[in-house]
Motif scaffolding. Sequence first.
Motif, PDB file in Angstrom:
ATOM      1  N   TRP A 182       0.833  -1.211   0.000  1.00  0.00           N
ATOM      2  CA  TRP A 182       0.000   0.000   0.000  1.00  0.00           C
ATOM      3  C   TRP A 182       0.864   1.256   0.000  1.00  0.00           C
ATOM      4  O   TRP A 182       0.544   2.228  -0.699  1.00  0.00           O
ATOM      5  N   ARG A 183       1.942   1.262   0.778  1.00  0.00           N
ATOM      6  CA  ARG A 183       2.828   2.437   0.803  1.00  0.00           C
ATOM      7  C   ARG A 183       3.455   2.684  -0.567  1.00  0.00           C
ATOM      8  O   ARG A 183       3.561   3.821  -1.011  1.00  0.00           O
ATOM      9  N   ALA A 184       3.870   1.605  -1.231  1.00  0.00           N
ATOM     10  CA  ALA A 184       4.446   1.748  -2.578  1.00  0.00           C
ATOM     11  C   ALA A 184       3.402   2.287  -3.555  1.00  0.00           C
ATOM     12  O   ALA A 184       3.703   3.149  -4.386  1.00  0.00           O
ATOM     13  N   ALA A 185       2.178   1.795  -3.442  1.00  0.00           N
ATOM     14  CA  ALA A 185       1.107   2.251  -4.330  1.00  0.00           C
ATOM     15  C   ALA A 185       0.802   3.733  -4.114  1.00  0.00           C
ATOM     16  O   ALA A 185       0.511   4.456  -5.070  1.00  0.00           O
ATOM     17  N   GLU A 186       0.866   4.190  -2.866  1.00  0.00           N
ATOM     18  CA  GLU A 186       0.607   5.606  -2.564  1.00  0.00           C
ATOM     19  C   GLU A 186       1.618   6.531  -3.234  1.00  0.00           C
ATOM     20  O   GLU A 186       1.306   7.666  -3.566  1.00  0.00           O
ATOM     21  N   LYS A 187       2.826   6.039  -3.426  1.00  0.00           N
ATOM     22  CA  LYS A 187       3.902   6.874  -3.966  1.00  0.00           C
ATOM     23  C   LYS A 187       3.859   7.025  -5.485  1.00  0.00           C
ATOM     24  O   LYS A 187       4.541   7.884  -6.030  1.00  0.00           O
ATOM     25  N   VAL A 188       3.098   6.198  -6.174  1.00  0.00           N
ATOM     26  CA  VAL A 188       3.067   6.250  -7.632  1.00  0.00           C
ATOM     27  C   VAL A 188       2.282   7.480  -8.075  1.00  0.00           C
ATOM     28  O   VAL A 188       1.110   7.620  -7.775  1.00  0.00           O
ATOM     29  N   ASP A 189       2.954   8.365  -8.789  1.00  0.00           N
ATOM     30  CA  ASP A 189       2.270   9.545  -9.323  1.00  0.00           C
ATOM     31  C   ASP A 189       2.246   9.462 -10.855  1.00  0.00           C
ATOM     32  O   ASP A 189       2.766   8.519 -11.452  1.00  0.00           O
ATOM     33  N   GLU A 190       1.638  10.456 -11.479  1.00  0.00           N
ATOM     34  CA  GLU A 190       1.479  10.440 -12.931  1.00  0.00           C
ATOM     35  C   GLU A 190       2.820  10.411 -13.658  1.00  0.00           C
ATOM     36  O   GLU A 190       2.969   9.718 -14.661  1.00  0.00           O
ATOM     37  N   ARG A 191       3.810  11.159 -13.168  1.00  0.00           N
ATOM     38  CA  ARG A 191       5.127  11.192 -13.838  1.00  0.00           C
ATOM     39  C   ARG A 191       5.804   9.837 -13.772  1.00  0.00           C
ATOM     40  O   ARG A 191       6.337   9.358 -14.770  1.00  0.00           O
ATOM     41  N   GLU A 192       5.810   9.227 -12.603  1.00  0.00           N
ATOM     42  CA  GLU A 192       6.430   7.915 -12.460  1.00  0.00           C
ATOM     43  C   GLU A 192       5.707   6.888 -13.322  1.00  0.00           C
ATOM     44  O   GLU A 192       6.331   6.069 -13.991  1.00  0.00           O
ATOM     45  N   PHE A 193       4.386   6.931 -13.315  1.00  0.00           N
ATOM     46  CA  PHE A 193       3.607   5.972 -14.078  1.00  0.00           C
ATOM     47  C   PHE A 193       3.877   6.146 -15.570  1.00  0.00           C
ATOM     48  O   PHE A 193       4.059   5.173 -16.304  1.00  0.00           O
TER      49      PHE A 193
END
Length: 176
Positions: free
Chosen positions: A52-63
């Motif tokens: 869940w913590r890793a998922a929270e960190k994913v933003d549009e730029r990273e994706f």
Amino acid sequence: MTDSRLNSLATYGLFLAWAVHDAEELAYGPRWLRENLPALRERFPGVPEGVWRAAEKVDEREFAAAVGVMGVIVGAAAVAGARSGGRSAFYQGAVDGFGLHGLVHLAQAAAVRGRTPGSVTSPLVVIPFSLWARGRLRRAGVLRPARARDAVAGLALAAGATVVAHGVGRRLARAF
């Protein structure tokens, strides 16, 4: 049909089908995750907190960077398929992994009882393309026999490529 007559749509089409599918994920993914993360956490309490913590960190730029990296991987598989007349194990594994990952998207949608990123193009593009490409390879006489271990290898290829793409995407997003 000989391998020289293998329709290039079966090889380069992998990249085209992937691009259509990932356009859906790119447009819908990070926002969907942000909006649904609290409900997902509550619904699936057995998932490790680190996920869940890793998922929270994913933003549009990273994706977006991860999608670009995946594009390089899928493009390389498509080129390997075209150059080998469809015989490339990398290409065939990518086709198998692509199709099986479409089933994973459908399972995710079933698990959350709703639309998830990738669940619209999976039954419309991903799975039909993969089945069609395998049929073309079979008719060309170059399709390797389907075995359970090949399905596992295809899923492992897709999962590994996803992990690599997100790892590199995270680094690229931080660098720029």
